[in-house]
Each structure stands twice: as structure tokens, then as C-alpha cells.
Design a protein around this motif. Structure first.
Motif, PDB file in Angstrom:
ATOM      1  N   ILE A  56     109.062  90.495  11.478  1.00 39.89           N
ATOM      2  CA  ILE A  56     108.334  91.335  10.525  1.00 39.89           C
ATOM      3  C   ILE A  56     108.288  92.778  11.014  1.00 39.89           C
ATOM      4  CG2 ILE A  56     105.975  91.832   9.734  1.00 39.89           C
ATOM      5  CD1 ILE A  56     105.690  88.806   9.231  1.00 39.89           C
ATOM      6  N   GLY A  57     108.009  92.971  12.294  1.00 34.98           N
ATOM      7  CA  GLY A  57     107.988  94.324  12.847  1.00 34.98           C
ATOM      8  C   GLY A  57     109.337  95.010  12.733  1.00 34.98           C
ATOM      9  N   ARG A  58     110.397  94.275  13.005  1.00 39.26           N
ATOM     10  CA  ARG A  58     111.735  94.864  12.904  1.00 39.26           C
ATOM     11  C   ARG A  58     112.083  95.207  11.459  1.00 39.26           C
ATOM     12  NH1 ARG A  58     114.250  90.383  16.988  1.00 39.26           N
ATOM     13  NH2 ARG A  58     113.861  91.488  18.955  1.00 39.26           N
ATOM     14  N   GLN A  59     111.754  94.313  10.524  1.00 43.51           N
ATOM     15  CA  GLN A  59     112.012  94.601   9.108  1.00 43.51           C
ATOM     16  C   GLN A  59     111.228  95.828   8.659  1.00 43.51           C
ATOM     17  OE1 GLN A  59     111.039  91.023   6.893  1.00 43.51           O
ATOM     18  NE2 GLN A  59     112.250  89.755   8.297  1.00 43.51           N
ATOM     19  N   TYR A  60     109.994  95.897   9.088  1.00 42.16           N
ATOM     20  CA  TYR A  60     109.116  97.022   8.764  1.00 42.16           C
ATOM     21  C   TYR A  60     109.761  98.325   9.253  1.00 42.16           C
ATOM     22  CZ  TYR A  60     104.425  99.301   8.407  1.00 42.16           C
ATOM     23  OH  TYR A  60     103.347 100.100   8.090  1.00 42.16           O
ATOM     24  N   GLY A  61     110.158  98.327  10.505  1.00 40.98           N
ATOM     25  CA  GLY A  61     110.751  99.527  11.084  1.00 40.98           C
ATOM     26  C   GLY A  61     112.053  99.927  10.406  1.00 40.98           C
TER      27      GLY A  61
ATOM     28  N   TYR B 257      93.442  89.272  22.016  1.00 46.71           N
ATOM     29  CA  TYR B 257      92.838  88.774  20.777  1.00 46.71           C
ATOM     30  C   TYR B 257      93.844  88.523  19.649  1.00 46.71           C
ATOM     31  CZ  TYR B 257      88.421  90.149  22.945  1.00 46.71           C
ATOM     32  OH  TYR B 257      87.349  90.270  23.797  1.00 46.71           O
ATOM     33  N   ALA B 258      94.968  89.218  19.672  1.00 44.06           N
ATOM     34  CA  ALA B 258      95.942  89.087  18.575  1.00 44.06           C
ATOM     35  C   ALA B 258      97.343  89.411  19.082  1.00 44.06           C
ATOM     36  CB  ALA B 258      95.564  90.003  17.412  1.00 44.06           C
ATOM     37  N   PRO B 259      97.890  88.568  19.957  1.00 46.75           N
ATOM     38  CA  PRO B 259      99.211  88.868  20.517  1.00 46.75           C
ATOM     39  C   PRO B 259     100.297  88.988  19.456  1.00 46.75           C
ATOM     40  CG  PRO B 259      98.531  86.607  21.010  1.00 46.75           C
ATOM     41  CD  PRO B 259      97.337  87.312  20.480  1.00 46.75           C
ATOM     42  N   PHE B 260     100.081  88.366  18.298  1.00 43.45           N
ATOM     43  CA  PHE B 260     101.062  88.480  17.214  1.00 43.45           C
ATOM     44  C   PHE B 260     101.138  89.916  16.686  1.00 43.45           C
ATOM     45  CE2 PHE B 260      97.085  86.446  16.053  1.00 43.45           C
ATOM     46  CZ  PHE B 260      96.573  87.232  15.029  1.00 43.45           C
ATOM     47  N   PHE B 261     100.043  90.676  16.777  1.00 46.43           N
ATOM     48  CA  PHE B 261     100.100  92.088  16.413  1.00 46.43           C
ATOM     49  C   PHE B 261     100.998  92.858  17.378  1.00 46.43           C
ATOM     50  CE2 PHE B 261      95.652  92.186  14.202  1.00 46.43           C
ATOM     51  CZ  PHE B 261      96.189  91.514  13.120  1.00 46.43           C
ATOM     52  N   ASP B 262     100.892  92.540  18.661  1.00 50.20           N
ATOM     53  CA  ASP B 262     101.751  93.187  19.650  1.00 50.20           C
ATOM     54  C   ASP B 262     103.219  92.911  19.357  1.00 50.20           C
ATOM     55  OD1 ASP B 262     101.900  94.583  22.439  1.00 50.20           O
ATOM     56  OD2 ASP B 262     103.166  92.795  22.647  1.00 50.20           O
ATOM     57  N   GLU B 263     103.525  91.695  18.904  1.00 51.33           N
ATOM     58  CA  GLU B 263     104.902  91.358  18.544  1.00 51.33           C
ATOM     59  C   GLU B 263     105.401  92.273  17.423  1.00 51.33           C
ATOM     60  OE1 GLU B 263     107.178  88.856  19.597  1.00 51.33           O
ATOM     61  OE2 GLU B 263     105.869  88.836  21.352  1.00 51.33           O
ATOM     62  N   GLU B 264     104.563  92.512  16.435  1.00 52.88           N
ATOM     63  CA  GLU B 264     104.978  93.377  15.332  1.00 52.88           C
ATOM     64  C   GLU B 264     105.165  94.814  15.799  1.00 52.88           C
ATOM     65  OE1 GLU B 264     102.673  93.047  11.773  1.00 52.88           O
ATOM     66  OE2 GLU B 264     102.713  90.850  11.779  1.00 52.88           O
ATOM     67  N   ILE B 265     104.270  95.284  16.649  1.00 51.86           N
ATOM     68  CA  ILE B 265     104.382  96.658  17.148  1.00 51.86           C
ATOM     69  C   ILE B 265     105.654  96.816  17.977  1.00 51.86           C
ATOM     70  CG2 ILE B 265     103.285  98.420  18.578  1.00 51.86           C
ATOM     71  CD1 ILE B 265     100.568  97.080  17.794  1.00 51.86           C
ATOM     72  N   GLN B 266     105.969  95.793  18.783  1.00 51.11           N
ATOM     73  CA  GLN B 266     107.230  95.829  19.526  1.00 51.11           C
ATOM     74  C   GLN B 266     108.422  95.876  18.577  1.00 51.11           C
ATOM     75  OE1 GLN B 266     107.820  93.406  23.139  1.00 51.11           O
ATOM     76  NE2 GLN B 266     105.792  92.570  22.751  1.00 51.11           N
ATOM     77  N   GLY B 267     108.361  95.094  17.507  1.00 54.09           N
ATOM     78  CA  GLY B 267     109.450  95.084  16.540  1.00 54.09           C
ATOM     79  C   GLY B 267     109.646  96.442  15.883  1.00 54.09           C
ATOM     80  N   ILE B 268     108.539  97.112  15.558  1.00 54.30           N
ATOM     81  CA  ILE B 268     108.622  98.459  14.987  1.00 54.30           C
ATOM     82  C   ILE B 268     109.279  99.410  15.974  1.00 54.30           C
ATOM     83  CG2 ILE B 268     107.234 100.456  14.301  1.00 54.30           C
ATOM     84  CD1 ILE B 268     105.265  98.443  13.032  1.00 54.30           C
ATOM     85  N   SER B 269     108.866  99.325  17.232  1.00 56.36           N
ATOM     86  CA  SER B 269     109.452 100.182  18.265  1.00 56.36           C
ATOM     87  C   SER B 269     110.960  99.946  18.380  1.00 56.36           C
ATOM     88  CB  SER B 269     108.763  99.907  19.607  1.00 56.36           C
ATOM     89  OG  SER B 269     109.440 100.556  20.673  1.00 56.36           O
ATOM     90  N   GLU B 270     111.358  98.691  18.413  1.00 50.43           N
ATOM     91  CA  GLU B 270     112.774  98.361  18.595  1.00 50.43           C
ATOM     92  C   GLU B 270     113.650  98.842  17.440  1.00 50.43           C
ATOM     93  OE1 GLU B 270     111.646  94.249  21.021  1.00 50.43           O
ATOM     94  OE2 GLU B 270     112.333  94.177  18.936  1.00 50.43           O
ATOM     95  N   SER B 271     113.116  98.818  16.229  1.00 44.77           N
ATOM     96  CA  SER B 271     113.943  99.110  15.054  1.00 44.77           C
ATOM     97  C   SER B 271     113.885 100.571  14.602  1.00 44.77           C
ATOM     98  CB  SER B 271     113.531  98.207  13.887  1.00 44.77           C
ATOM     99  OG  SER B 271     112.167  98.369  13.577  1.00 44.77           O
ATOM    100  N   THR B 272     112.988 101.356  15.180  1.00 47.54           N
ATOM    101  CA  THR B 272     112.869 102.768  14.779  1.00 47.54           C
ATOM    102  C   THR B 272     113.299 103.734  15.870  1.00 47.54           C
ATOM    103  OG1 THR B 272     110.575 102.836  15.557  1.00 47.54           O
ATOM    104  CG2 THR B 272     110.943 102.328  13.214  1.00 47.54           C
TER     105      THR B 272
END
Length: 355
Positions: free
Chosen positions: A18-23, A67-82
Motif C-alpha cells: 500500500i505504501g509503495r502504491q501510494y508513493g 503501537y502500529a507497526p503496519f503504519f511503519d510499513e506504509e511509511i517505508q513503502g512511501i519512502s521506497e517508491s518516492t
């Protein structure tokens, strides 16, 4: 009325995907958000270095992971794709916390309406979202469909993984800025909305928010399909629950709960602005009790009757660069968001729903 609307995206899969798609879909808007945010920051204070900012942002990461490691996954995905660094991607989630020491804020007027106060039996929740005017350029509507089932539909500035919206279970969560002492490194305030949307009911969401080591203050106004509505005022360490009166709730940017009045640190024009908008929203909701629906709320959110501090804020209203950059009316039980680019007296509302 201008027909322009915010772009809509649907992101699906694991949270990293999801993070990568977002980015990938919003890379230009995300980079624009970063550039605008940094320029605003530098206009207010001398920024020591980009490295120092990123290091400051990343100190909050341990609480996201807790508290929400899945949020960190999305933020990492955004970083990787942008191509943004992880620190830059985190900085977009932490605007308020990073700005707190040197920038005043007065943003957003919220409401929640239970069935008894509506015209058609459909409860409503939402807000006018007030931020610096450039946010009208970078807002998006996103449907997050993760494999873990926590599907939600949100309005958010590009690059943020959480702002305001609803989930598939019929829960809506909206929010206001509050000013108090005691801000600290902890779980970021913007992420509280989507964290709450991992639950199905207002009581469950309140319990979850109360369990988190919060970084800062936040007001959360919530409504679920069972008809529960509540307003949760918070500081980093305490909170107060405000119940509806005659099926109505409203809030702006100052504490109204008796137990937290002493925590208020908003002053001067900002406090007057907040109190004026709160009183106007309460007055309009009470005046139209029993007649309230999505169309009526569009009229109310376009209201400018309390100038110089109106609900619908336009450029130059109060000498700041804040405007109502977006206006949102949610019907969580129907899975619908009515959203207008702001100021909403100039734009049509568009209905967004789950795919």
C-alpha cells in the motif's frame, strides 16, 4: 460553484505494498508537500539542517513500531517508491509535533450528529479542515484496503497515511488541534485517527486511544453506525470524554471539558477565533435540529456569518495563511464521504464511497 475535486486513489495489499502504491501514484504531490512543509518551517525558524530534522522525526518511530507497526510499513513503502528518505517520509506524519515549538495553530471546526437530530435518520460527522492554503493543492482522497481488513476511506494531504475519515465498519473519526503543555516524543497525533479506525465502535476506539503513549494533544470526534457519538479531548497524558447534548456535538480548537480547562494554552486572536467558530457551529446545529442531513451540513459548512472568524475560512480572513482547505461530511453508516475542496463556498461537494 467550481467543479474541481480532490483526486481519488485505491491502495490494496500488504501495508508495504500500500505504501509503495501510494508513493508511485502520488509521488509529485508528496514531494510538493515535503517542499511546501519545509519552506513554511524555514520561514518560521532557522532550521539547523535537514539531517537534524530527519533525526528528530525518526525519534517518534519507536512508538509507531510499538503501537502500529503496519503504519511503519506504509511509511517505508512511501519512502521506497518516492525517493524520499525515511526521515522525510516520517516528517510528513509529524508536522504538528515538529512545528510545535515555534508555530501557532488554530485549525478545524468539527461536528457529530446523532439520529435524533437528523432529517432522515442518517447520523453525520465531519469538519471544515483549516490549514495553510497550499494544502488545497495537495489533498487526496484515499481508500486503504489492507490485507488485515482495516479498510478505511480518508481525506489526507499527500504523503500522510492518516488524517480524517471513516472505515468499512461504519466508524467515523475527525479531529481538531488543541494546544497544551507537555508535548513529548510519542505516538504522533495525526496517526491517532487511523489507529482509531482499526476498531468498529466508538467505545473501542476510545479505549485504544487512551492506551497509547501519545506525543501531543488532539481532539477526536467520533461516530459509529450503532449511533454512539463522543468527543475525546486529550493532552499527552490525560483526556476527557464529552457526550452529545440533544444528539449534537461540536468542537473547534480550545478545551471545553471542565476537567481540562486549566490545560488550555491557546491565547489572544487564536483563542477568540476558536471560541467564535465553536459558538457559531453550536448555534447553527441547534437551530436546524431535526432538519440536519448532508445537504443542510453543506450549507452550514459554507457559513461566513461569524466574520472575522467564520466557519468557512477564506484567504486573508484573519491575517494568517490558513483557509478551509477541505470540507468533509461523513455518513459512516452508508460508507460515504461528501468532500469539497476549500473554501467550500466556492466548490461543489463530491460523494466518495468504498469501492
Amino acid at each position: 460553484m467550481n467543479q474541481k475535486t480532490f483526486p481519488f486513489y485505491r491502495f490494496e495489499g500488504s501495508h508495504r505494498e500500500i505504501g509503495r502504491q501510494y508513493g508511485e501514484a502520488c509521488a509529485d504531490l508528496i514531494r510538493k508537500h515535503r517542499d511546501y512543509a519545509l519552506a513554511r518551517l524555514e520561514s518560521k525558524v532557522r532550521v539547523p539542517s535537514m539531517q537534524a530534522l530527519e533525526e528528530a522525526a525518526l525519534t517518534y518511530r519507536e512508538y509507531v513500531l510499538k503501537y502500529a507497526p503496519f503504519f511503519d510499513e506504509e511509511i517505508q513503502g512511501i519512502s521506497e517508491s518516492t525517493g524520499l528518505t525515511l526521515g522525510e517520509a516520517y516528517l510528513l506524519q509529524l508536522r504538528a509535533e515538529i512545528y510545535n515549538e515555534f508555530d501557532s495553530n488554530d485549525e478545524c471546526t468539527t461536528f457529530a450528529i446523532q439520529t435524533e437530530a437528523t432529517a432522515d435518520g442518517t447520523p453525520l460527522v465531519g469538519q471544515n479542515a483549516d490549514l495553510p492554503n497550499f494544502y488545497s493543492e495537495i489533498g487526496i482522497v484515499a481508500e486503504f484496503v489492507p490485507d488485515d481488513g482495516h479498510t478505511c476511506l480518508m481525506l489526507t494531504p499527500a504523503g500522510q497515511i492518516s488524517y480524517i475519515g471513516i472505515n468499512k465498519h461504519g466508524l467515523g473519526v475527525f479531529a481538531n488541534f488543541l494546544t497544551c503543555d507537555g508535548w513529548r516524543v510519542g505516538f504522533p497525533r495525526y496517526l491517532l485517527s487511523r489507529l482509531a479506525l482499526t476498531k468498529e465502535t466508538v467505545p473501542e476506539a476510545i479505549t485504544l486511544v487512551r492506551s497509547v503513549h501519545r506525543a501531543s494533544s488532539r481532539n477526536l470526534i467520533m461516530l459509529d453506525k450503532k449511533g454512539n457519538a463522543a468527543d475525546l479531548e486529550t493532552t499527552p497524558t490525560t483526556d476527557m470524554l464529552i457526550e452529545p447534548v440533544n444528539g449534537l456535538l461540536a468542537h473547534s480548537n480550545h478545551y471545553i471539558g471542565q476537567e481540562l480547562l486549566a490545560e488550555e494554552r491557546l491565547t489572544g486572536m487564536h483563542l477568540e477565533n476558536s471560541k467564535t467558530r465553536y459558538a457559531r457551529m453550536r448555534s447553527l446545529l441547534e437551530r436546524h435540529h431535526g432538519q440536519l442531513d448532508a445537504q443542510m451540513m453543506q450549507n452550514i459548512l459554507r457559513d461566513r456569518g461569524s466574520e472575522p472568524y467564520p466557519l468557512c475560512r477564506m484567504p486573508g480572513d484573519d491575517g494568517t495563511d490558513s483557509i478551509t482547505f477541505a470540507s468533509v461530511i461523513a455518513e459512516p453508516s452508508k460508507g460515504q464521504l461528501w468532500i469539497a475542496i476549500g473554501p467550500p463556498n466556492q466548490y461543489e461537494y463530491k460523494c466518495y464511497s468504498f469501492s
